[in-house]
Design a protein around this motif. Sequence first.
Motif, PDB file in Angstrom:
ATOM      1  N   GLU A 245      42.149  49.100  22.892  1.00  0.00           N
ATOM      2  CA  GLU A 245      42.467  49.189  21.459  1.00  0.00           C
ATOM      3  C   GLU A 245      41.219  49.178  20.576  1.00  0.00           C
ATOM      4  N   ASN A 246      40.052  49.305  21.182  1.00  0.00           N
ATOM      5  CA  ASN A 246      38.774  49.345  20.449  1.00  0.00           C
ATOM      6  C   ASN A 246      38.543  48.123  19.563  1.00  0.00           C
ATOM      7  N   THR A 247      39.026  46.972  19.963  1.00  0.00           N
ATOM      8  CA  THR A 247      38.823  45.759  19.164  1.00  0.00           C
ATOM      9  C   THR A 247      37.495  45.078  19.484  1.00  0.00           C
ATOM     10  N   LEU A 248      36.862  45.473  20.576  1.00  0.00           N
ATOM     11  CA  LEU A 248      35.598  44.855  20.975  1.00  0.00           C
ATOM     12  C   LEU A 248      34.451  45.866  20.984  1.00  0.00           C
ATOM     13  N   SER A 249      34.607  46.949  20.253  1.00  0.00           N
ATOM     14  CA  SER A 249      33.617  48.019  20.272  1.00  0.00           C
ATOM     15  C   SER A 249      32.236  47.578  19.797  1.00  0.00           C
ATOM     16  N   SER A 250      32.170  46.525  18.998  1.00  0.00           N
ATOM     17  CA  SER A 250      30.865  46.051  18.529  1.00  0.00           C
ATOM     18  C   SER A 250      30.009  45.487  19.669  1.00  0.00           C
ATOM     19  N   TYR A 251      30.609  45.252  20.826  1.00  0.00           N
ATOM     20  CA  TYR A 251      29.871  44.717  21.976  1.00  0.00           C
ATOM     21  C   TYR A 251      29.535  45.788  23.010  1.00  0.00           C
ATOM     22  N   GLN A 252      29.866  47.036  22.750  1.00  0.00           N
ATOM     23  CA  GLN A 252      29.712  48.066  23.774  1.00  0.00           C
ATOM     24  C   GLN A 252      28.274  48.262  24.244  1.00  0.00           C
ATOM     25  N   ASP A 253      27.299  48.006  23.394  1.00  0.00           N
ATOM     26  CA  ASP A 253      25.901  48.152  23.799  1.00  0.00           C
ATOM     27  C   ASP A 253      25.343  46.889  24.450  1.00  0.00           C
ATOM     28  N   GLN A 254      26.131  45.827  24.455  1.00  0.00           N
ATOM     29  CA  GLN A 254      25.639  44.556  24.968  1.00  0.00           C
ATOM     30  C   GLN A 254      26.137  44.234  26.378  1.00  0.00           C
ATOM     31  N   VAL A 255      27.207  44.889  26.808  1.00  0.00           N
ATOM     32  CA  VAL A 255      27.706  44.671  28.171  1.00  0.00           C
ATOM     33  C   VAL A 255      27.235  45.835  29.044  1.00  0.00           C
ATOM     34  N   ARG A 256      27.226  45.605  30.314  1.00  0.00           N
ATOM     35  CA  ARG A 256      26.715  46.638  31.219  1.00  0.00           C
ATOM     36  C   ARG A 256      27.561  47.913  31.164  1.00  0.00           C
ATOM     37  N   THR A 257      28.889  47.756  31.207  1.00  0.00           N
ATOM     38  CA  THR A 257      29.786  48.914  31.145  1.00  0.00           C
ATOM     39  C   THR A 257      30.885  48.630  30.143  1.00  0.00           C
ATOM     40  N   TYR A 258      31.095  49.572  29.255  1.00  0.00           N
ATOM     41  CA  TYR A 258      32.155  49.460  28.252  1.00  0.00           C
ATOM     42  C   TYR A 258      33.037  50.686  28.386  1.00  0.00           C
ATOM     43  N   ILE A 259      34.329  50.453  28.583  1.00  0.00           N
ATOM     44  CA  ILE A 259      35.273  51.555  28.756  1.00  0.00           C
ATOM     45  C   ILE A 259      36.301  51.505  27.649  1.00  0.00           C
ATOM     46  N   SER A 260      36.454  52.631  26.992  1.00  0.00           N
ATOM     47  CA  SER A 260      37.449  52.772  25.945  1.00  0.00           C
ATOM     48  C   SER A 260      37.868  54.237  25.931  1.00  0.00           C
ATOM     49  N   GLY A 261      39.022  54.507  25.434  1.00  0.00           N
ATOM     50  CA  GLY A 261      39.501  55.890  25.415  1.00  0.00           C
ATOM     51  C   GLY A 261      40.362  56.170  26.624  1.00  0.00           C
ATOM     52  N   ASP A 262      41.396  56.942  26.406  1.00  0.00           N
ATOM     53  CA  ASP A 262      42.388  57.185  27.451  1.00  0.00           C
ATOM     54  C   ASP A 262      41.823  57.815  28.721  1.00  0.00           C
ATOM     55  N   ASN A 263      40.887  58.766  28.600  1.00  0.00           N
ATOM     56  CA  ASN A 263      40.347  59.431  29.784  1.00  0.00           C
ATOM     57  C   ASN A 263      39.637  58.447  30.708  1.00  0.00           C
ATOM     58  N   GLN A 264      38.821  57.577  30.136  1.00  0.00           N
ATOM     59  CA  GLN A 264      38.109  56.592  30.946  1.00  0.00           C
ATOM     60  C   GLN A 264      39.070  55.554  31.522  1.00  0.00           C
ATOM     61  N   ILE A 265      40.017  55.116  30.729  1.00  0.00           N
ATOM     62  CA  ILE A 265      40.960  54.084  31.166  1.00  0.00           C
ATOM     63  C   ILE A 265      41.845  54.599  32.295  1.00  0.00           C
ATOM     64  N   GLU A 266      42.220  55.877  32.233  1.00  0.00           N
ATOM     65  CA  GLU A 266      43.065  56.457  33.280  1.00  0.00           C
ATOM     66  C   GLU A 266      42.375  56.435  34.638  1.00  0.00           C
ATOM     67  N   GLN A 267      41.056  56.442  34.666  1.00  0.00           N
ATOM     68  CA  GLN A 267      40.301  56.465  35.917  1.00  0.00           C
ATOM     69  C   GLN A 267      40.017  55.065  36.468  1.00  0.00           C
ATOM     70  N   PHE A 268      40.469  54.037  35.773  1.00  0.00           N
ATOM     71  CA  PHE A 268      40.156  52.663  36.144  1.00  0.00           C
ATOM     72  C   PHE A 268      40.552  52.328  37.586  1.00  0.00           C
ATOM     73  N   SER A 269      41.808  52.563  37.945  1.00  0.00           N
ATOM     74  CA  SER A 269      42.266  52.127  39.272  1.00  0.00           C
ATOM     75  C   SER A 269      41.493  52.837  40.376  1.00  0.00           C
ATOM     76  N   GLU A 270      41.241  54.131  40.221  1.00  0.00           N
ATOM     77  CA  GLU A 270      40.466  54.855  41.234  1.00  0.00           C
ATOM     78  C   GLU A 270      39.061  54.284  41.351  1.00  0.00           C
ATOM     79  N   MET A 271      38.440  54.027  40.206  1.00  0.00           N
ATOM     80  CA  MET A 271      37.076  53.519  40.179  1.00  0.00           C
ATOM     81  C   MET A 271      36.977  52.137  40.843  1.00  0.00           C
ATOM     82  N   VAL A 272      37.889  51.235  40.493  1.00  0.00           N
ATOM     83  CA  VAL A 272      37.833  49.879  41.040  1.00  0.00           C
ATOM     84  C   VAL A 272      38.208  49.876  42.518  1.00  0.00           C
TER      85      VAL A 272
END
Length: 165
Positions: free
Chosen positions: A39-66
């Motif tokens: 829901e992009n509620t933590l977008s202000s931290y995207q440059d501070q964590v190693r990996t930040y995923i947001s957006g439907d395309n990236q989220i859809e790939q989560f299970s395959e990636m993990v």
Amino acid sequence: MKNLLIFSDKDEVLQLLRTQMVQTLVHMSNVKTMVIDSENTLSSYQDQVRTYISGDNQIEQFSEMVMAEIERRQQEDVSDSFIIMIDQLDTFIKASGIKEEDFKTIYEKAPKVGIQLILCTPYSYVMSYDQIPKFIKSNAKQAIVAMRKLTKLFMRNRIKQMNHY
């Protein structure tokens, strides 16, 4: 390490808990971190964590990636710490289209290879009758619960008692 469930019945409190958890992750320099923000509620931290995923395309790939990361860690006998924080689990489940069996597999296998899930969600989702929250409720070993201590029923009874004096 075990998976962690964070939930609250108040949106403001849940937001505070999420923010505090991300701030804690930011300061953990020896741990790989990933934040999944459906829901992009933590977008202000995207440059501070190693990996930040947001957006439907990236989220859809989560299970395959993990699942691929779990398999790689099992084959290479890797167990360094990796924390994946999923914000708004209810929205994430819908956006990712993750299958119940895939979620269960990730939830059970991830901690065995050093991957810890931090699942943040509203109380209403945890208490729903959907299969994934039911699975989480029955298998969660660690949780941060932020609930109001007083209920309306309690307050009504207390007011009635006070009126009798």
